[in-house]
Design a protein around this motif. Structure first.
Motif, PDB file in Angstrom:
ATOM      1  N   MET A 136       0.824  -1.208   0.000  1.00 26.48           N
ATOM      2  CA  MET A 136       0.000   0.000   0.000  1.00 26.48           C
ATOM      3  C   MET A 136       0.861   1.262   0.000  1.00 26.48           C
ATOM      4  SD  MET A 136      -3.062   0.979   2.552  1.00 26.48           S
ATOM      5  CE  MET A 136      -2.692   2.441   3.451  1.00 26.48           C
ATOM      6  N   THR A 137       1.835   1.327   0.906  1.00 25.02           N
ATOM      7  CA  THR A 137       2.619   2.558   1.114  1.00 25.02           C
ATOM      8  C   THR A 137       3.454   2.913  -0.113  1.00 25.02           C
ATOM      9  OG1 THR A 137       2.691   2.010   3.436  1.00 25.02           O
ATOM     10  CG2 THR A 137       4.311   3.604   2.678  1.00 25.02           C
ATOM     11  N   VAL A 141       4.136   9.905  -1.607  1.00 29.31           N
ATOM     12  CA  VAL A 141       2.976  10.548  -0.962  1.00 29.31           C
ATOM     13  C   VAL A 141       2.921  10.154   0.511  1.00 29.31           C
ATOM     14  CG1 VAL A 141       1.559  10.654  -3.045  1.00 29.31           C
ATOM     15  CG2 VAL A 141       1.399   8.640  -1.571  1.00 29.31           C
ATOM     16  N   ALA A 142       2.331  11.012   1.334  1.00 27.84           N
ATOM     17  CA  ALA A 142       2.168  10.709   2.765  1.00 27.84           C
ATOM     18  C   ALA A 142       1.136   9.590   2.871  1.00 27.84           C
ATOM     19  CB  ALA A 142       1.708  11.950   3.522  1.00 27.84           C
ATOM     20  N   SER A 143       1.625   8.389   3.070  1.00 32.91           N
ATOM     21  CA  SER A 143       0.750   7.217   2.955  1.00 32.91           C
ATOM     22  C   SER A 143      -0.036   6.940   4.232  1.00 32.91           C
ATOM     23  CB  SER A 143       1.575   5.996   2.558  1.00 32.91           C
ATOM     24  OG  SER A 143       2.251   6.252   1.349  1.00 32.91           O
ATOM     25  N   SER A 144       0.251   7.705   5.306  1.00 31.12           N
ATOM     26  CA  SER A 144      -0.578   7.529   6.505  1.00 31.12           C
ATOM     27  C   SER A 144      -2.008   7.994   6.199  1.00 31.12           C
ATOM     28  CB  SER A 144       0.006   8.303   7.686  1.00 31.12           C
ATOM     29  OG  SER A 144       0.238   9.641   7.330  1.00 31.12           O
ATOM     30  N   TRP A 168       8.373  -0.246   1.509  1.00 33.47           N
ATOM     31  CA  TRP A 168       8.036  -0.907   2.780  1.00 33.47           C
ATOM     32  C   TRP A 168       7.064  -2.058   2.552  1.00 33.47           C
ATOM     33  CZ3 TRP A 168      11.393  -0.103   6.408  1.00 33.47           C
ATOM     34  CH2 TRP A 168      12.118   1.096   6.378  1.00 33.47           C
ATOM     35  N   THR A 169       7.227  -2.722   1.408  1.00 32.14           N
ATOM     36  CA  THR A 169       6.429  -3.903   1.120  1.00 32.14           C
ATOM     37  C   THR A 169       7.099  -5.062   1.884  1.00 32.14           C
ATOM     38  OG1 THR A 169       6.125  -2.925  -1.084  1.00 32.14           O
ATOM     39  CG2 THR A 169       5.360  -5.181  -0.770  1.00 32.14           C
ATOM     40  N   SER A 170       6.601  -5.335   3.073  1.00 36.79           N
ATOM     41  CA  SER A 170       7.285  -6.313   3.943  1.00 36.79           C
ATOM     42  C   SER A 170       7.136  -7.724   3.406  1.00 36.79           C
ATOM     43  CB  SER A 170       6.709  -6.266   5.359  1.00 36.79           C
ATOM     44  OG  SER A 170       6.932  -5.010   5.924  1.00 36.79           O
ATOM     45  N   VAL A 216      16.111  -1.625   8.692  1.00 40.34           N
ATOM     46  CA  VAL A 216      15.594  -0.783   9.779  1.00 40.34           C
ATOM     47  C   VAL A 216      16.727  -0.581  10.779  1.00 40.34           C
ATOM     48  CG1 VAL A 216      13.938  -0.666  11.683  1.00 40.34           C
ATOM     49  CG2 VAL A 216      13.231  -1.606   9.481  1.00 40.34           C
ATOM     50  N   LEU A 379       5.071   3.535  13.699  1.00 38.06           N
ATOM     51  CA  LEU A 379       4.791   3.979  12.317  1.00 38.06           C
ATOM     52  C   LEU A 379       3.870   3.036  11.557  1.00 38.06           C
ATOM     53  CD1 LEU A 379       8.503   4.803  11.501  1.00 38.06           C
ATOM     54  CD2 LEU A 379       6.707   6.510  11.735  1.00 38.06           C
ATOM     55  N   ASP A 381       1.063   0.486  10.168  1.00 38.13           N
ATOM     56  CA  ASP A 381      -0.403   0.517  10.311  1.00 38.13           C
ATOM     57  C   ASP A 381      -0.891   1.863  10.820  1.00 38.13           C
ATOM     58  OD1 ASP A 381      -0.492  -2.047   9.434  1.00 38.13           O
ATOM     59  OD2 ASP A 381      -0.863  -2.956  11.390  1.00 38.13           O
ATOM     60  N   PRO A 383       0.786   5.944  11.752  1.00 39.16           N
ATOM     61  CA  PRO A 383       1.627   6.463  12.839  1.00 39.16           C
ATOM     62  C   PRO A 383       0.810   6.873  14.069  1.00 39.16           C
ATOM     63  CG  PRO A 383       1.648   7.949  10.926  1.00 39.16           C
ATOM     64  CD  PRO A 383       0.810   6.779  10.547  1.00 39.16           C
ATOM     65  N   GLU A 385       0.400   9.527  15.656  1.00 41.03           N
ATOM     66  CA  GLU A 385      -0.354  10.786  15.637  1.00 41.03           C
ATOM     67  C   GLU A 385      -1.741  10.621  15.040  1.00 41.03           C
ATOM     68  OE1 GLU A 385       2.709  10.332  14.648  1.00 41.03           O
ATOM     69  OE2 GLU A 385       4.015  11.805  15.611  1.00 41.03           O
ATOM     70  N   VAL A 386      -1.861   9.725  14.068  1.00 40.68           N
ATOM     71  CA  VAL A 386      -3.164   9.527  13.418  1.00 40.68           C
ATOM     72  C   VAL A 386      -4.159   8.950  14.435  1.00 40.68           C
ATOM     73  CG1 VAL A 386      -4.358   8.225  11.603  1.00 40.68           C
ATOM     74  CG2 VAL A 386      -2.150   9.298  11.132  1.00 40.68           C
TER      75      VAL A 386
HETATM   76  C1  LIG Z   1       9.127  -1.822   9.288  1.00 41.45           C
HETATM   77  C2  LIG Z   1       7.986  -1.321   8.475  1.00 41.45           C
HETATM   78  C3  LIG Z   1       7.166  -2.226   7.806  1.00 41.45           C
HETATM   79  C4  LIG Z   1       6.128  -1.784   7.006  1.00 41.45           C
HETATM   80  N1  LIG Z   1       5.386  -2.694   6.293  1.00 41.45           N
HETATM   81  C5  LIG Z   1       4.482  -2.248   5.390  1.00 41.45           C
HETATM   82  C6  LIG Z   1       3.818  -3.168   4.502  1.00 41.45           C
HETATM   83  O1  LIG Z   1       4.033  -4.394   4.571  1.00 41.45           O
HETATM   84  N2  LIG Z   1       2.978  -2.661   3.569  1.00 41.45           N
HETATM   85  C7  LIG Z   1       2.727  -1.331   3.452  1.00 41.45           C
HETATM   86  O2  LIG Z   1       1.943  -0.945   2.586  1.00 41.45           O
HETATM   87  N3  LIG Z   1       3.325  -0.424   4.285  1.00 41.45           N
HETATM   88  C8  LIG Z   1       4.207  -0.852   5.232  1.00 41.45           C
HETATM   89  N4  LIG Z   1       4.863   0.051   6.048  1.00 41.45           N
HETATM   90  C9  LIG Z   1       4.620   1.474   5.879  1.00 41.45           C
HETATM   91  C10 LIG Z   1       3.807   2.124   6.988  1.00 41.45           C
HETATM   92  O3  LIG Z   1       2.513   1.590   7.066  1.00 41.45           O
HETATM   93  C11 LIG Z   1       3.838   3.636   6.705  1.00 41.45           C
HETATM   94  O4  LIG Z   1       5.170   4.049   6.903  1.00 41.45           O
HETATM   95  C12 LIG Z   1       2.900   4.416   7.578  1.00 41.45           C
HETATM   96  O5  LIG Z   1       1.572   4.191   7.219  1.00 41.45           O
HETATM   97  C13 LIG Z   1       3.179   5.923   7.497  1.00 41.45           C
HETATM   98  O6  LIG Z   1       3.182   6.384   6.189  1.00 41.45           O
HETATM   99  P1  LIG Z   1       4.425   7.250   5.671  1.00 41.45           P
HETATM  100  O7  LIG Z   1       5.674   6.538   5.978  1.00 41.45           O
HETATM  101  O8  LIG Z   1       4.160   7.620   4.253  1.00 41.45           O
HETATM  102  O9  LIG Z   1       4.440   8.558   6.593  1.00 41.45           O
HETATM  103  P2  LIG Z   1       3.731   9.958   6.276  1.00 41.45           P
HETATM  104  O10 LIG Z   1       2.320   9.732   5.897  1.00 41.45           O
HETATM  105  O11 LIG Z   1       4.603  10.733   5.364  1.00 41.45           O
HETATM  106  O12 LIG Z   1       3.749  10.606   7.732  1.00 41.45           O
HETATM  107  C14 LIG Z   1       4.955  11.116   8.292  1.00 41.45           C
HETATM  108  C15 LIG Z   1       4.705  11.557   9.701  1.00 41.45           C
HETATM  109  O13 LIG Z   1       3.757  12.605   9.723  1.00 41.45           O
HETATM  110  C16 LIG Z   1       3.088  12.614  10.965  1.00 41.45           C
HETATM  111  N5  LIG Z   1       1.636  12.595  10.757  1.00 41.45           N
HETATM  112  C17 LIG Z   1       0.919  11.894   9.859  1.00 41.45           C
HETATM  113  N6  LIG Z   1      -0.396  12.094  10.032  1.00 41.45           N
HETATM  114  C18 LIG Z   1      -0.527  12.968  11.063  1.00 41.45           C
HETATM  115  C19 LIG Z   1      -1.629  13.588  11.730  1.00 41.45           C
HETATM  116  N7  LIG Z   1      -2.902  13.312  11.381  1.00 41.45           N
HETATM  117  N8  LIG Z   1      -1.353  14.418  12.767  1.00 41.45           N
HETATM  118  C20 LIG Z   1      -0.072  14.695  13.130  1.00 41.45           C
HETATM  119  N9  LIG Z   1       0.992  14.139  12.546  1.00 41.45           N
HETATM  120  C21 LIG Z   1       0.778  13.295  11.525  1.00 41.45           C
HETATM  121  C22 LIG Z   1       3.535  11.352  11.723  1.00 41.45           C
HETATM  122  O14 LIG Z   1       4.540  11.672  12.669  1.00 41.45           O
HETATM  123  C23 LIG Z   1       4.120  10.497  10.616  1.00 41.45           C
HETATM  124  O15 LIG Z   1       5.077   9.571  11.102  1.00 41.45           O
HETATM  125  C24 LIG Z   1       5.885  -0.377   6.889  1.00 41.45           C
HETATM  126  C25 LIG Z   1       6.690   0.533   7.593  1.00 41.45           C
HETATM  127  C26 LIG Z   1       7.730   0.079   8.373  1.00 41.45           C
HETATM  128  C27 LIG Z   1       8.598   1.095   9.078  1.00 41.45           C
END
Ligand SMILES: Cc1cc2nc3c(=O)[nH]c(=O)nc-3n(C[C@H](O)[C@H](O)[C@H](O)COP(=O)(O)OP(=O)(O)OC[C@H]3O[C@@H](n4cnc5c(N)ncnc54)[C@H](O)[C@@H]3O)c2cc1C
Length: 405
Positions: A136-137, A141-144, A168-170, A216, A379, A381, A383, A385-386
């Motif tokens: 998914m990530t 783009v900010a994937s949160s 981050w496709t685990s 990591v 981070l 599933d 982060p 903050e969400v």
């Molecule tokens: C070890 C590991 C394994 C993973 N495995 C997978 C996987 O198998 N499949 C997959 O698809 N993804 C995976 N991920 C990705 C993970 O789900 C994302 O990193 C996560 O959803 C955050 O997205 P982003 O990294 O794009 O951070 P961004 O969306 O860029 O966010 C960056 C930061 O902004 C801040 N932020 C975000 N939203 C808010 C808010 N509403 N209020 C305040 N602050 C905020 C937080 O501090 C956040 O950490 C993995 C990540 C890691 C580290």
């Protein structure tokens, strides 16, 4: 609240603890050696297959799946203590076929898969013959905020064509990983919650490749966390999971039980770190007395115990609510445990590292690797903050009438 575990759950826990003590712990050094000897950090060592056969023979298999047709049929509350046992080491989840991301993928295949999709992907996953990943990530783009996901899944006659750049496709670096469940946009003009779909993509489809793994804090093991590229990958239209536009709904369904699993495993990890710390501070003497008699160490031990108990009780409450009133009604507790369990694990492991002195940051005791893993829980599933924002919104809503601006 009734947190009583069923007799079956208690029996399974005893059997699982016995499996860990008699088979997994002695196999850990062998596992490490086999990976090291292969020269590939993502090598699948033969000892893991031996552990899996033994786990199957003992009935310690697919315990996570609440669907009795496909899995053990345990409630979230009954599975939670088993997850805690699994969280104590890195091997038990895989040995019992209860490892992420396969668990989440199996759950959604069981719930949303067609009979053909189940035959092709769910059955071999349940048998432990293959592994899978969840893509998914995206890097750009900010994937949160999943509404930002921009990879495309476009219909072309009887096929879909996928163009996606993920990271981050685990699990994608494992030679046993055979497919991904990928999330992307099928209809850019739909409302933000119906733009996305999930699709099953085999790894041998032309146009797919793993670009690199992402260590990591320098740790790169197991199936790896990968940057992945899908360029004009064509799959039959029957590969869509559930309905077109249903990606968001499936993502929600995937996360509920997964969070309980992650959190209970984090609690198991924290318990192990606390045990290691307690043993170590009894053994080392500084300034005329065992470290265990230093007030600050005692405080760290006591705080850790309080925090573990609090996190466990809240996680069990979330599991119990999911079982009794459903995922939607339990969403506040599910958000809360996601934050608390990650915080607990990093805090307790950090205290253990400090109590170990320099040994804590070496690779000799495993604490550094445990910390690296725990840190990612803030981070993955979504982060912290969400989840905090979701909790804050609920708390503040009743007071909106007091707003002045
Ligand atoms: C070890 C590991 C394994 C993973 N495995 C997978 C996987 O198998 N499949 C997959 O698809 N993804 C995976 N991920 C990705 C993970 O789900 C994302 O990193 C996560 O959803 C955050 O997205 P982003 O990294 O794009 O951070 P961004 O969306 O860029 O966010 C960056 C930061 O902004 C801040 N932020 C975000 N939203 C808010 C808010 N509403 N209020 C305040 N602050 C905020 C937080 O501090 C956040 O950490 C993995 C990540 C890691 C580290």
């Amino acid at each position: 609240m009734d947190f009583e575990f069923s007799t079956r759950s208690q029996e399974l826990r005893t059997q699982l603890e016995d499996f860990v003590a008699s088979r997994v712990e002695p196999a850990t050094a062998v596992y490490r050696r086999q990976v090291e000897d292969s020269g590939d950090p993502h090598f699948h060592p033969p000892v893991m297959e031996e552990l899996k056969s033994e786990a199957k023979a003992r009935g310690m298999w697919n315990l996570f799946l609440p669907d009795a047709e496909w899995g053990a049929g345990l409630s979230n509350l009954d599975y939670a203590p088993l997850c805690e046992v699994m969280g104590r080491d890195a091997l038990t989840s895989e040995a019992t076929n209860c490892a992420a991301p396969d668990t989440g993928n199996m759950e959604i295949l069981a719930e949303f898969g067609t009979p053909e999709q189940k035959d092709e992907w769910l059955v071999p996953l349940l048998n432990g013959e293959i592994r899978s990943c969840f893509a998914m990530t995206e890097p750009w783009v900010a994937s949160s905020d999943a509404r930002n996901i921009s990879s495309r899944i476009e219909r072309d006659g009887d096929h879909y064509v996928i163009n996606a750049h993920k990271w981050w496709t685990s699990g994608a670096a494992s030679s046993r990983c055979r497919f991904a469940i990928l999330m992307g946009v099928t209809d850019p003009d739909a409302d933000p919650y119906h733009r996305q779909s999930m699709i099953l993509v085999p790894f041998d489809a032309p146009g797919f490749r793993v670009v690199r793994t992402l260590p990591v804090f320098g740790h790169d093991a197991g199936g790896g966390h990968c940057e992945t590229l899908w360029e004009n990958v064509r799959v039959p239209a029957s590969s869509i999971l559930g309905e077109e536009g249903g990606g968001f709904a499936i993502a929600q369904a995937r996360l509920g039980p997964g969070r309980i699993h992650h959190c209970m495993r984090a609690i198991g990890l924290a318990e192990r770190a606390l045990e290691m710390m307690c043993r170590r501070v009894q053994q080392r003497v500084a300034f005329g007395k065992p470290l265990a008699e230093q007030g600050t160490i005692q405080r760290d031990v006591a705080e850790s115990r309080l925090e573990i108990e609090q996190a466990r009780l809240l996680t069990l409450k979330a599991a119990w609510l999911m079982d009794t009133v459903g995922k939607k009604a339990a969403r506040f507790e599910i958000a809360a445990i996601k934050v608390i369990a990650a915080r607990l694990a990093t805090t307790v492991i950090d205290r253990a590292i400090q109590a170990f002195g320099a040994a804590g940051v070496s690779d000799d005791w495993g604490l550094a690797e445990m910390y690296a893993h725990a840190r990612t829980l803030h981070l993955v599933d979504g982060p912290d903050e969400v989840h905090l924002a979701q909790i804050a919104r609920r708390e503040l809503r009743p007071y909106e009438e007091y707003r002045t601006g």
